[in-house]
Design a protein around this motif. Sequence first.
Motif, PDB file in Angstrom:
ATOM      1  N   GLY A  12     -67.632  22.554 -11.424  1.00 20.37           N
ATOM      2  CA  GLY A  12     -68.856  23.175 -11.887  1.00 20.37           C
ATOM      3  C   GLY A  12     -70.088  22.791 -11.097  1.00 20.37           C
ATOM      4  O   GLY A  12     -71.145  23.384 -11.296  1.00 20.37           O
ATOM      5  N   VAL A  13     -69.962  21.809 -10.198  1.00 22.03           N
ATOM      6  CA  VAL A  13     -71.077  21.379  -9.352  1.00 22.03           C
ATOM      7  C   VAL A  13     -70.783  21.666  -7.882  1.00 22.03           C
ATOM      8  O   VAL A  13     -71.613  22.239  -7.173  1.00 22.03           O
ATOM      9  N   LEU A  14     -69.615  21.274  -7.421  1.00 22.43           N
ATOM     10  CA  LEU A  14     -69.194  21.561  -6.048  1.00 22.43           C
ATOM     11  C   LEU A  14     -68.315  22.803  -5.973  1.00 22.43           C
ATOM     12  O   LEU A  14     -68.401  23.578  -5.015  1.00 22.43           O
ATOM     13  N   VAL A  15     -67.471  22.971  -6.979  1.00 20.23           N
ATOM     14  CA  VAL A  15     -66.524  24.094  -6.983  1.00 20.23           C
ATOM     15  C   VAL A  15     -66.594  24.840  -8.307  1.00 20.23           C
ATOM     16  O   VAL A  15     -66.859  24.249  -9.356  1.00 20.23           O
ATOM     17  N   ASP A  16     -66.330  26.134  -8.237  1.00 22.94           N
ATOM     18  CA  ASP A  16     -66.381  26.997  -9.419  1.00 22.94           C
ATOM     19  C   ASP A  16     -64.987  27.043 -10.044  1.00 22.94           C
ATOM     20  O   ASP A  16     -64.260  28.021  -9.930  1.00 22.94           O
ATOM     21  N   SER A  17     -64.632  25.969 -10.722  1.00 17.97           N
ATOM     22  CA  SER A  17     -63.246  25.766 -11.155  1.00 17.97           C
ATOM     23  C   SER A  17     -63.035  25.793 -12.652  1.00 17.97           C
ATOM     24  O   SER A  17     -61.895  25.910 -13.114  1.00 17.97           O
ATOM     25  N   ARG A  77     -52.270  25.025 -13.563  1.00 18.14           N
ATOM     26  CA  ARG A  77     -53.650  24.871 -13.105  1.00 18.14           C
ATOM     27  C   ARG A  77     -53.731  24.816 -11.588  1.00 18.14           C
ATOM     28  O   ARG A  77     -54.560  25.495 -10.964  1.00 18.14           O
ATOM     29  N   ASN A  78     -52.873  24.015 -10.984  1.00 12.35           N
ATOM     30  CA  ASN A  78     -52.932  23.842  -9.529  1.00 12.35           C
ATOM     31  C   ASN A  78     -52.631  25.131  -8.789  1.00 12.35           C
ATOM     32  O   ASN A  78     -53.272  25.440  -7.780  1.00 12.35           O
ATOM     33  N   ASN A  83     -55.046  29.368  -5.444  1.00  8.65           N
ATOM     34  CA  ASN A  83     -55.195  30.798  -5.141  1.00  8.65           C
ATOM     35  C   ASN A  83     -56.628  31.300  -5.305  1.00  8.65           C
ATOM     36  O   ASN A  83     -57.063  32.193  -4.561  1.00  8.65           O
ATOM     37  N   ASP A  84     -57.371  30.724  -6.252  1.00  8.15           N
ATOM     38  CA  ASP A  84     -58.636  31.349  -6.666  1.00  8.15           C
ATOM     39  C   ASP A  84     -59.889  30.495  -6.514  1.00  8.15           C
ATOM     40  O   ASP A  84     -61.000  30.997  -6.734  1.00  8.15           O
TER      41      ASP A  84
END
Length: 223
Positions: A12-17, A77-78, A83-84
């Motif tokens: 949520g800070v570095l990656v939109d995960s 999850r992985n 993929n996304d």
Amino acid sequence: MTFAAVLFDCDGVLVDSEAITCGALRDMLDENGWRLSLAECMTHFVGHAVRSRAELIQAHTGRPLTDAFMDEFYHRRNVRLENDITAIDGIHDAVRHLHERCEGRIAVASGADRYKVEMMLHKVGLHHFFEHRIFSGHEMPRSKPHPDVYLAAAAHLQMNPARCLVVEDTTVGIKAGVAAGATVWAYAPPPAPTDVLTQAGAAHVFAHMTQLPTLFSEKLTQG
């Protein structure tokens, strides 16, 4: 006091995960009898280690949280993340700027497991900024909202936590940064509520990562 180091949360800070991870978890919870929307799942779990919510999961599914469940969750999850996963918009320039201004004294202090953090940073091209300075709450005595992971990151950088800026996006992470003795800025893109972040202890809230370098430079100038 001016900042000498920056400690970043990851998800949520570095990656939109966070939506990707919660999507996998929501599907598994649904299969085990707890039906949630993605938004509801994120409300319950974003910022928390899944294992730390074991009692909540058992209360709604009637089943204990097992190692087998967690292994399957990590696998699903992985796959989805590989993929996304994408980077937070503007984060590459922000990290590059802070890396230069702090002479390399930046680190990742995440509540997630190391495999997830390392894999995501490699995928989005940020890993080289943080190599050998990545810390996982799974490897600490306690994870967020306890301060352990931020204290470990600050100690590795040989920095007093009071001279560290923490960049977070959840109340759980903000509380961890504050408990460590750092100043916490919250990243909150619209329509994220800002009042709950300031109530948790965030000293400043900003809406886009392109703002972070300017805010940081202004702080140094004021200092």
